[in-house]
Design a protein around this motif. Structure first.
Motif, PDB file in Angstrom:
ATOM      1  N   GLN A  84       0.655  -1.179  -0.077  1.00 47.45           N
ATOM      2  CA  GLN A  84       0.106  -0.088   0.070  1.00 47.45           C
ATOM      3  C   GLN A  84       0.868   1.361  -0.045  1.00 47.45           C
ATOM      4  O   GLN A  84       0.338   2.366   0.152  1.00 47.45           O
ATOM      5  CB  GLN A  84      -0.931   0.176   1.367  1.00 47.45           C
ATOM      6  N   TYR A  85       2.092   1.197   0.015  1.00 45.57           N
ATOM      7  CA  TYR A  85       3.057   2.235   0.068  1.00 45.57           C
ATOM      8  C   TYR A  85       3.930   2.289  -1.156  1.00 45.57           C
ATOM      9  O   TYR A  85       5.088   1.302  -0.900  1.00 45.57           O
ATOM     10  CB  TYR A  85       3.881   2.470   1.502  1.00 45.57           C
ATOM     11  N   LEU A 156      -1.229  -2.451 -11.446  1.00 41.85           N
ATOM     12  CA  LEU A 156      -2.287  -2.102 -10.356  1.00 41.85           C
ATOM     13  C   LEU A 156      -2.553  -0.568 -10.013  1.00 41.85           C
ATOM     14  O   LEU A 156      -1.256   0.162  -9.730  1.00 41.85           O
ATOM     15  CB  LEU A 156      -2.485  -3.021  -9.394  1.00 41.85           C
ATOM     16  N   ASN A 157      -3.412  -0.502  -9.572  1.00 46.93           N
ATOM     17  CA  ASN A 157      -3.705   1.037  -9.184  1.00 46.93           C
ATOM     18  C   ASN A 157      -3.797   0.880  -7.555  1.00 46.93           C
ATOM     19  O   ASN A 157      -4.886   0.604  -7.055  1.00 46.93           O
ATOM     20  CB  ASN A 157      -5.165   1.710  -9.745  1.00 46.93           C
ATOM     21  N   LEU A 158      -2.830   1.165  -7.046  1.00 49.56           N
ATOM     22  CA  LEU A 158      -2.517   0.956  -5.604  1.00 49.56           C
ATOM     23  C   LEU A 158      -3.104   1.755  -4.814  1.00 49.56           C
ATOM     24  O   LEU A 158      -3.155   1.907  -3.397  1.00 49.56           O
ATOM     25  CB  LEU A 158      -0.854   0.819  -5.279  1.00 49.56           C
ATOM     26  N   VAL A 164      -4.714  -3.031  -3.851  1.00 51.16           N
ATOM     27  CA  VAL A 164      -3.843  -3.203  -2.751  1.00 51.16           C
ATOM     28  C   VAL A 164      -4.102  -4.648  -1.942  1.00 51.16           C
ATOM     29  O   VAL A 164      -3.098  -5.049  -1.917  1.00 51.16           O
ATOM     30  CB  VAL A 164      -3.869  -2.247  -1.466  1.00 51.16           C
ATOM     31  N   GLU A 165      -5.317  -4.945  -1.950  1.00 49.65           N
ATOM     32  CA  GLU A 165      -5.594  -6.275  -1.436  1.00 49.65           C
ATOM     33  C   GLU A 165      -5.115  -7.571  -2.409  1.00 49.65           C
ATOM     34  O   GLU A 165      -4.405  -8.355  -2.117  1.00 49.65           O
ATOM     35  CB  GLU A 165      -7.126  -6.622  -1.098  1.00 49.65           C
ATOM     36  N   GLN A 166      -5.476  -7.171  -3.605  1.00 47.99           N
ATOM     37  CA  GLN A 166      -4.855  -8.158  -4.596  1.00 47.99           C
ATOM     38  C   GLN A 166      -3.266  -8.264  -4.810  1.00 47.99           C
ATOM     39  O   GLN A 166      -2.783  -9.216  -5.053  1.00 47.99           O
ATOM     40  CB  GLN A 166      -5.509  -7.521  -6.145  1.00 47.99           C
ATOM     41  N   ALA A 167      -2.639  -6.957  -4.536  1.00 48.38           N
ATOM     42  CA  ALA A 167      -1.361  -7.128  -4.655  1.00 48.38           C
ATOM     43  C   ALA A 167      -0.521  -7.908  -3.613  1.00 48.38           C
ATOM     44  O   ALA A 167       0.235  -8.691  -3.612  1.00 48.38           O
ATOM     45  CB  ALA A 167      -0.695  -5.654  -4.466  1.00 48.38           C
TER      46      ALA A 167
END
Length: 620
Positions: A84-85, A156-158, A164-167
């Motif tokens: 997420q960062y 992805l679009n974080l 974020v969850e998918q990443a």
């Protein structure tokens, strides 16, 4: 024929030449045996040194590979919470790529290392080759798969929680994949190879010790053989000199007792004794006419006898002096051997401590770093639960029952305490690891300006298991009275070894004093070690280490720094701890070491060392 010629040559030698020949043969045998022993020992020592150096290089290479594998897995696991960062995620991934490149480089070095001729036809070579074949493509596949998932995460679009969850799910699946687990297996299998390498190192060290023993045995055998030869030669020389004299004396006694001046002494030698026999025969033939000449000849005979005894005594003294020098050389060899063994032990201890500290430091740092995130998550969750209870004070019966079963109020109170305790524990482990690294100082072989107090504290931490309380006695109290000291130029590892030897002796003295005291008596008069440091002047510092143990009599104090002198029982002391400490302080650092002790009161060691090593003048 050859034996007869050799006998004639020996009989033609003078008495002094015969004695000198015997001593020369004995000394030549001793010197030849000693030189041969050194050559044999040097060959075995070279072989042992090559094996030892190879084992050390192998351990260092395997440790590096294991370290980079663990660091790679640590950075990869850190990517999950950092998804997420984006900036932190990229920075962490850059560190991971660096470690992966280092793994490939070390892998190549390991392949070249296995091809070394030292490991040819060796069981350990088969183990490492099997390891390399098993995991040959695992690091590369691991890197490729991780790179592919990172590329998917970058697309992805974080900024969206779902992305974020998918990443995080992509990285978590990779963490638990068979490929990642097989990558972890590299570290596990490296433990076996490292243990085998350590056993190889121990075997090499044992070979070194065997080489030293071979040298010692050959030296002793050569000296013993030379002594036997000297005794045999002395007996033969004595017989060769005494037997003709005995015959000549018998003839003289008969001629005197029987007044038979026609008797003649048989002449078989061309040395001084043969000359004496000829003179005696001439004297017998002219005795009746030349009584005065007989008297003069007797006086000459007495004078010569005294001269011969003087020469024998001189040669005997010379042999004794040479034997004394050989004995001193043997003692010096033994002393040097013990010092070398002690140095190797301290070096091995330092490498082991540094390795253990390094291995502990990585997982502890990982746990310590993640505890901060866990605390944040726990506080957030607890805050969310409190907010929920505030706006929904009357939950459904099922939720109420579950909350009562979980005892949410207790969890809200106890969970932050548990996390704080865990963080305090990791802080304590990190302090211990730092102290171990400070004590070992394996990377500091040259003079370096260091904090003396830090070295003392690290040494005390190493000895903490001997200082703490036990069922038979309370803890030994350590009183630190530290002054303000500047950084001191020294060999940090050697100074720490000196502190270790002095403090260990102090603990031994206190334990010996406590044998005859009860637990209550020790509590009333506790065992204490006092450490004081202060400046003598701008160029010198002083460290005083004292205890209230049993103390030492004056006779022991005078010999405390003599090599191999110890008052401890067999198996508990080598007698080299304090001599090595004295050598470290005085010879290695140009300082002074003094001991003051009162029987029944205690002992104090005072170390004086210069702040800068180029200063040579001392102080009292």
């Amino acid at each position: 024929m050859m034996q007869q010629s050799l006998g004639q040559r020996l009989s033609s030698l003078r008495v002094g030449q015969k004695i000198g020949l015997g001593y020369t043969l004995a000394l030549g045998i001793a010197v030849s045996g000693t030189i041969a022993s050194f050559r044999v020992g040097h060959y075995y020592q070279q072989q042992g040194q090559k094996r030892e150096e190879h084992a050390r290089n192998e351990i260092e290479l395997l440790h590096r590979l294991q370290s980079r594998v663990l660091q790679t897995r640590t950075h990869q696991q850190q990517l999950i919470p950092l998804a997420q960062y984006p900036e932190k995620f990229q920075d962490e991934y850059a560190h991971l790529l660096k470690h992966q490149a280092e793994i490939q480089e070390i892998w190549t070095e390991l392949k070249a290392f296995v091809a070394s001729p030292i490991l040819q036809d060796h069981v350990h070579q088969a183990t490492i080759l099997a390891f390399l074949q098993t995991y040959d493509r695992v690091p590369q596949l691991y890197s490729q798969e991780l790179k592919r998932r990172v590329e998917r995460i970058r697309n992805l679009n974080l900024a969206l929680p779902t992305d974020v969850e998918q990443a995080q799910r992509l990285m978590l699946e990779f963490t638990n994949s068979d490929l990642a687990l097989k990558f972890d297996g590299i570290s596990d299998d490296l433990v076996v190879s490292i243990n085998q390498a350590y056993r190889e190192l121990e075997s090499a060290e044992e070979s070194q010790q065997q080489a030293n023993k071979v040298v010692e045995k050959i030296v002793v055998a050569s000296i013993g053989f030379s002594v036997v030869i000297a005794i045999i030669l002395a007996m033969l020389t004595s017989r060769a000199i005494a037997q003709p004299i005995k015959v000549l004396t018998s003839v003289a006694r008969r001629s005197t007792e029987e007044s038979n001046f026609e008797l003649q002494a048989t002449v078989k030698q061309d040395d001084e004794i043969g000359t004496l026999a000829n003179a005696f025969n001439q004297l017998i033939r002219a005795v009746q006419q030349l009584l005065q000449e007989q008297k003069t000849a007797n006086e000459q005979l007495e004078t010569y006898s005294q001269t011969l005894e003087s020469k024998v005594e001189e040669r005997t003294q010379e042999l004794n002096d040479k034997n004394t020098r050989l004995h001193q050389l043997l003692e010096e060899l033994q002393r040097t051997q013990v010092q070398m063994v002690q140095s190797e032990k301290m070096s091995a201890l330092g490498e082991m401590v540094a390795g253990v500290a390094h291995e502990i430091n990585n997982p502890v740092n990982f746990i310590h770093g993640n505890l901060t995130h866990v605390q944040e998550y726990a506080h957030s969750l607890l805050g969310f639960v409190q907010l929920y209870q505030k706006y929904y004070p009357d939950p459904a019966p099922e939720i109420q029952a579950e909350a009562e079963e979980l005892d949410m109020e207790f969890i809200q109170t106890d969970l932050p305490k548990m996390l704080d305790s865990m963080k305090m524990g990791t802080d304590r482990i990190r302090q211990i690891v730092l102290s171990l690294r400070n004590f070992s100082r394996m990377d500091e072989a040259d003079f370096k300006a260091v904090d003396i107090h830090e070295g003392i504290d690290s040494t005390l931490l190493i000895l903490q298991h001997r200082l703490k309380d036990k069922p038979e006695r309370p803890a030994i109290q350590v009183i630190r009275d530290y002054g303000s000291l500047p950084p001191v130029e020294c060999y940090p590892g050697q100074i720490n070894q000196a502190f270790m030897n002095i403090l260990a002796n102090a603990i031994d003295a206190l334990e010996e004093a406590n044998i005859k005291r009860t637990y209550q008596e020790i509590q009333e008069n506790p065992s204490q070690i006092t450490i004081r440091t202060f400046m003598i002047d701008s160029k010198w510092i002083k460290i005083a280490i004292s205890d209230n143990g049993i103390g030492m009599p004056e006779s022991v104090q005078k010999r405390i720094f003599d090599p191999f002198f110890t008052t401890k029982s067999v198996g508990k002391g080598t007698g080299m701890g304090m001599p090595i400490t004295y050598q470290i302080v005085t010879e290695k650092h140009g300082g002074k070491l003094n001991c003051f002790s009162i029987p029944g009161k205690g002992t104090e060691f005072i170390i004086q060392i210069p702040v800068q090593q180029q200063v040579c003048d001392g102080v009292e």
